[in-house]
Design a protein around this motif. Structure first.
Motif, PDB file in Angstrom:
ATOM      1  N   PHE A 183       0.836  -1.193   0.000  1.00  0.00           N
ATOM      2  CA  PHE A 183       0.000   0.000   0.000  1.00  0.00           C
ATOM      3  C   PHE A 183       0.878   1.252   0.000  1.00  0.00           C
ATOM      4  O   PHE A 183       2.007   1.239   0.485  1.00  0.00           O
ATOM      5  N   MET A 184       0.334   2.321  -0.562  1.00  0.00           N
ATOM      6  CA  MET A 184       1.029   3.607  -0.554  1.00  0.00           C
ATOM      7  C   MET A 184       0.964   4.214   0.850  1.00  0.00           C
ATOM      8  O   MET A 184       0.173   3.778   1.689  1.00  0.00           O
ATOM      9  N   LYS A 185       1.778   5.242   1.096  1.00  0.00           N
ATOM     10  CA  LYS A 185       1.771   5.896   2.404  1.00  0.00           C
ATOM     11  C   LYS A 185       0.376   6.445   2.685  1.00  0.00           C
ATOM     12  O   LYS A 185      -0.193   7.169   1.875  1.00  0.00           O
ATOM     13  N   PRO A 186      -0.212   6.132   3.847  1.00  0.00           N
ATOM     14  CA  PRO A 186      -1.564   6.604   4.168  1.00  0.00           C
ATOM     15  C   PRO A 186      -1.630   8.122   4.286  1.00  0.00           C
ATOM     16  O   PRO A 186      -0.671   8.774   4.705  1.00  0.00           O
ATOM     17  N   GLU A 187      -2.773   8.682   3.924  1.00  0.00           N
ATOM     18  CA  GLU A 187      -3.025  10.117   4.034  1.00  0.00           C
ATOM     19  C   GLU A 187      -4.154  10.348   5.025  1.00  0.00           C
ATOM     20  O   GLU A 187      -5.145   9.624   5.037  1.00  0.00           O
ATOM     21  N   ASN A 188      -3.984  11.375   5.848  1.00  0.00           N
ATOM     22  CA  ASN A 188      -5.016  11.749   6.800  1.00  0.00           C
ATOM     23  C   ASN A 188      -6.216  12.304   6.035  1.00  0.00           C
ATOM     24  O   ASN A 188      -6.059  13.151   5.161  1.00  0.00           O
ATOM     25  N   LEU A 189      -7.419  11.813   6.344  1.00  0.00           N
ATOM     26  CA  LEU A 189      -8.616  12.219   5.608  1.00  0.00           C
ATOM     27  C   LEU A 189      -9.021  13.652   5.914  1.00  0.00           C
ATOM     28  O   LEU A 189      -9.779  14.260   5.156  1.00  0.00           O
ATOM     29  N   GLY A 190      -8.508  14.208   6.996  1.00  0.00           N
ATOM     30  CA  GLY A 190      -8.775  15.611   7.305  1.00  0.00           C
ATOM     31  C   GLY A 190     -10.117  15.845   7.978  1.00  0.00           C
ATOM     32  O   GLY A 190     -10.807  14.910   8.391  1.00  0.00           O
ATOM     33  N   MET A 191     -10.474  17.114   8.081  1.00  0.00           N
ATOM     34  CA  MET A 191     -11.730  17.506   8.721  1.00  0.00           C
ATOM     35  C   MET A 191     -12.838  17.609   7.667  1.00  0.00           C
ATOM     36  O   MET A 191     -12.561  17.873   6.507  1.00  0.00           O
ATOM     37  N   PRO A 192     -14.088  17.358   8.043  1.00  0.00           N
ATOM     38  CA  PRO A 192     -14.609  17.178   9.399  1.00  0.00           C
ATOM     39  C   PRO A 192     -14.556  15.739   9.910  1.00  0.00           C
ATOM     40  O   PRO A 192     -15.025  15.458  11.004  1.00  0.00           O
ATOM     41  N   PHE A 193     -13.986  14.815   9.122  1.00  0.00           N
ATOM     42  CA  PHE A 193     -13.967  13.403   9.521  1.00  0.00           C
ATOM     43  C   PHE A 193     -13.095  13.176  10.748  1.00  0.00           C
ATOM     44  O   PHE A 193     -13.375  12.289  11.551  1.00  0.00           O
ATOM     45  N   ASN A 194     -12.039  13.974  10.890  1.00  0.00           N
ATOM     46  CA  ASN A 194     -11.119  13.802  12.013  1.00  0.00           C
ATOM     47  C   ASN A 194     -11.197  14.977  12.974  1.00  0.00           C
ATOM     48  O   ASN A 194     -11.577  16.089  12.603  1.00  0.00           O
ATOM     49  N   SER A 195     -10.807  14.711  14.207  1.00  0.00           N
ATOM     50  CA  SER A 195     -10.861  15.706  15.268  1.00  0.00           C
ATOM     51  C   SER A 195      -9.739  15.411  16.258  1.00  0.00           C
ATOM     52  O   SER A 195      -8.955  14.491  16.060  1.00  0.00           O
ATOM     53  N   GLU A 196      -9.696  16.185  17.342  1.00  0.00           N
ATOM     54  CA  GLU A 196      -8.706  15.932  18.384  1.00  0.00           C
ATOM     55  C   GLU A 196      -9.164  14.825  19.336  1.00  0.00           C
ATOM     56  O   GLU A 196      -8.454  14.482  20.272  1.00  0.00           O
ATOM     57  N   ALA A 197     -10.344  14.263  19.076  1.00  0.00           N
ATOM     58  CA  ALA A 197     -10.829  13.090  19.816  1.00  0.00           C
ATOM     59  C   ALA A 197     -10.505  11.841  19.005  1.00  0.00           C
ATOM     60  O   ALA A 197      -9.661  11.881  18.101  1.00  0.00           O
ATOM     61  N   ASN A 198     -11.171  10.734  19.284  1.00  0.00           N
ATOM     62  CA  ASN A 198     -10.963   9.496  18.528  1.00  0.00           C
ATOM     63  C   ASN A 198     -11.997   9.398  17.406  1.00  0.00           C
ATOM     64  O   ASN A 198     -13.194   9.546  17.638  1.00  0.00           O
ATOM     65  N   ASP A 199     -11.513   9.136  16.205  1.00  0.00           N
ATOM     66  CA  ASP A 199     -12.386   8.961  15.041  1.00  0.00           C
ATOM     67  C   ASP A 199     -12.097   7.568  14.495  1.00  0.00           C
ATOM     68  O   ASP A 199     -11.000   7.292  14.020  1.00  0.00           O
ATOM     69  N   TYR A 200     -13.095   6.683  14.570  1.00  0.00           N
ATOM     70  CA  TYR A 200     -12.832   5.255  14.475  1.00  0.00           C
ATOM     71  C   TYR A 200     -13.039   4.625  13.103  1.00  0.00           C
ATOM     72  O   TYR A 200     -12.251   3.807  12.673  1.00  0.00           O
ATOM     73  N   MET A 201     -14.135   4.944  12.458  1.00  0.00           N
ATOM     74  CA  MET A 201     -14.554   4.117  11.320  1.00  0.00           C
ATOM     75  C   MET A 201     -15.067   4.979  10.194  1.00  0.00           C
ATOM     76  O   MET A 201     -15.743   5.981  10.417  1.00  0.00           O
ATOM     77  N   TYR A 202     -14.756   4.569   8.955  1.00  0.00           N
ATOM     78  CA  TYR A 202     -15.253   5.233   7.757  1.00  0.00           C
ATOM     79  C   TYR A 202     -15.709   4.135   6.813  1.00  0.00           C
ATOM     80  O   TYR A 202     -14.936   3.220   6.483  1.00  0.00           O
TER      81      TYR A 202
END
Length: 388
Positions: A183-202
């Protein structure tokens, strides 16, 4: 004269004391400088790149139960907890994803340091292969769990912790590079999907254009919020020149899902699709699977009823596609039967829209029927080449 001299001397002595007292009165006490904590520049940049999405609804539920609330059609795969899939697993807090063909699974297991890592297995017949660790996703990721792949078979989403996350778990995506078998290097999906809390599943139901992501932001211990949204084919960010800084901040943190609804028409259409998924899930449980659904006639002397019967690996794979398509056709026929009953009871106003849905369903039945004929022929021919 002596008195005058004494007076002058007294004033001379008292003057410095008076000036000193005045200086003390005018002394300014400086307050200590308190430095305000600086925001992580990654969060600032991520906020400015907040993706514009339509969140149609949200559901708060127990963290240990949220997997059962993610309703995706069988055409997009299956999600279940780890213990349900791996009988010897002691964990039911993470998930397993099985692709729509039922022949490939992704899941997480703890490594020697008890950190969750992603693995995959393949199925041929009734046997699963040994777990293989996913290669290429560890750069900046120390833990990974909750995998999900699109139907293209190469796009992978998962929750990861590490130097590339801004909270606990963040949602990442990557694609499989077949040339390098990793796999290629993972990329952060960004906001609003992510936050400073835990974001678990997409997870995405591509068949019905409904997406889910799960977060514990603003939730008490043991609770998570499932956000249901409309996925888009291409990423579109909020225009910084159109919205205020506070509006962008609200979008990035999902302070109010109603802010994303626009005129409400697209949301209403998505809610109807979501209802369709729920009804189809209930009906699929009611549709019995017969022995005939599992059978494929190879020749006058051979009839197979399991992928394990095949000698050709390619034919076995086609057979599994065939069984999946037959199940899909059964579900669709059950839905159409129910829709026709509703149509007969509906008023003239409702019938027009219902008629269109029924006609579209009937067209899909024809397409699935042709697909089944093609798969039967292909699987049969591939097997005959091997056994003759």
């Amino acid at each position: 004269m002596k008195l005058r001299t004494i007076a002058i001397l007294s004033l001379t002595l008292l003057l410095p004391l008076s000036l000193s007292a005045q200086k003390k009165k005018k002394r300014v006490v400086r307050k200590p400088v308190v430095e305000e904590p600086q925001e992580d520049p990654r969060i600032t940049n991520m906020r400015e790149m907040t993706q514009q999405i339509l969140i149609i609804d949200s559901i708060v539920t127990d963290k240990r139960l949220f997997l059962s609330r993610l309703q995706i059609s069988p055409e997009s795969g299956t999600i279940m907890n780890t213990r349900q899939f791996l009988k010897n697993s002691e964990s039911d807090s993470t998930s397993v994803f099985i692709n729509e063909m039922g022949n490939k699974a992704y899941f997480s297991l703890p490594d020697d340091s008890l950190h969750q890592q992603l693995y995959t297995i393949d199925k041929l017949g009734d046997e699963w292969s040994r777990p293989m660790a996913l290669q290429g996703i560890s750069d900046g990721i120390s833990e990974a769990a909750y995998p999900f792949t699109l139907t293209d078979g190469i796009t992978l989403y998962f929750a990861g912790k590490g130097s590339e996350s801004i909270g606990g778990y963040d949602i990442f995506f990557t694609r499989y590079d077949s040339h390098n078998s990793r796999f290629m290097k993972p990329e952060n999906l960004g906001m609003p999907f992510n936050s400073e809390a835990n974001d678990y599943m997409y997870a995405i139901d591509e068949y019905n254009r409904i997406g889910y992501f799960v977060s514990d932001r603003r939730q008490p211990e043991g609770k998570v919020c499932i956000y249901i949204f409309v996925p888009s084919d291409s990423r579109k960010n909020y225009d910084l020149s159109t919205y205020t800084e506070q509006q962008i901040r609200n979008f990035s943190t999902i302070s109010c899902i109603a802010d994303t609804w626009g005129n409400g028409a697209e949301r209403q259409a998505a809610l109807e699709r979501l209802k369709h998924i729920s009804v189809a899930a209930k009906q699929s449980k009611a549709v019995p699977t017969t022995d005939t659904d599992q059978q494929l006639v190879i020749n006058d002397a051979l009839t197979y009823s399991s992928a394990n019967d095949f000698r050709s690996r390619e034919a076995a794979s086609l057979y599994e596609q065939l069984i999946s398509t037959r199940k899909q056709l059964n579900r669709l026929n059950a839905e159409l039967d129910s829709a026709r009953d509703d149509y007969a009871k509906a008023g003239a106003t409702d019938r027009e829209g219902m008629k269109r849905e029924i006609l579209l369903g009937e067209d899909e039945v024809l397409q699935l029927t042709e697909r089944i004929k093609t798969l039967e022929k292909q699987a049969r021919n591939k097997e005959i080449k091997v056994i003759n």
